[in-house]
Enzyme design. Sequence first.
Site, short mmCIF file in Angstrom:
data_model
loop_
_atom_site.label_atom_id
_atom_site.label_comp_id
_atom_site.label_asym_id
_atom_site.label_seq_id
_atom_site.Cartn_x
_atom_site.Cartn_y
_atom_site.Cartn_z
N ALA A 157 0.83 -1.20 0.00
CA ALA A 157 0.00 0.00 0.00
C ALA A 157 0.86 1.25 0.00
O ALA A 157 0.57 2.24 -0.71
CB ALA A 157 -0.92 -0.01 1.21
N TYR A 158 1.93 1.23 0.79
CA TYR A 158 2.83 2.39 0.88
C TYR A 158 3.52 2.63 -0.46
O TYR A 158 3.56 3.76 -0.96
CB TYR A 158 3.85 2.14 1.98
CG TYR A 158 4.79 3.30 2.25
CD1 TYR A 158 4.32 4.48 2.83
CD2 TYR A 158 6.15 3.19 1.95
CE1 TYR A 158 5.19 5.52 3.10
CE2 TYR A 158 7.02 4.23 2.21
CZ TYR A 158 6.54 5.40 2.78
OH TYR A 158 7.41 6.42 3.03
N ALA A 159 4.04 1.57 -1.07
CA ALA A 159 4.73 1.72 -2.35
C ALA A 159 3.77 2.16 -3.45
O ALA A 159 4.14 2.96 -4.32
CB ALA A 159 5.40 0.40 -2.74
#
Length: 250
Positions: A157-159
């Site tokens: 999700a962060y990437a």
Amino acid sequence: MTKEFSMNDQRVAVVSGGSRGIGKAIALTLAAQGSAVVVGFHGAADAAARVVEEITAAGGRAIAFQADVADEVAVAEMFDAAEKSFGGVDVVVNSAGRLSLSPIADLDLDELDALHRTNVRGAFVMAREAARRVRPGGAIIALSTSVVGLRFPGYGAYAAGKGAVEAMTMVLARELRGRDITVNAVAPGPTATELFLQDKDEATVERLAKQPPLERLGTPQDIAEVVSFLASPAGHWVNGQVVRANGGII
């Protein structure tokens, strides 16, 4: 109308997420190089005040301003404060961010929405306001992550959000053709910040530190030096790039 920037003027920087970690190092470094700084923060008012105190004690100029980067009204007011206090805006660094680690299969979608509200919508709101306000000769710098390329498990999700940041950075650099404003992203690798170190055991930290050929974690100052170069006249020929500041990790 955007005021033409003269090299005889003091440059003015707006740094979101400027109260802690990489953002704090960026705010202090830009101030040390002569910029007046607006230290943007969301919840850490005391920490932001300490950054301002450190800058002013060293002879610099700074104010703190509370703004949720995803709130377009608050962000516009932060830029208004920069213009009212210091006369304009020349450098914008969006280092505000949120981190959630989870396998994609297990991530709660409410957490995904909260993550992307800060990291994607917030980056867009900051970039939009910067595009409207930054004076000729200025720089807009987003913070991404080397995880976009490294693809560490748990960072899906962060990437994904930071991949969106890199895409909008490339688009904005082209949209500002003729404005004499650079737009770049800096993508740190593993960096020893409170955000990075949380919930990691010593063995994990040591393993990550050994991955770059330089065999250490990055420091906030490592990243701040890259940002300050891109923000400076010396770095003005670098435009539309993602700089992976990660010690050579591949």
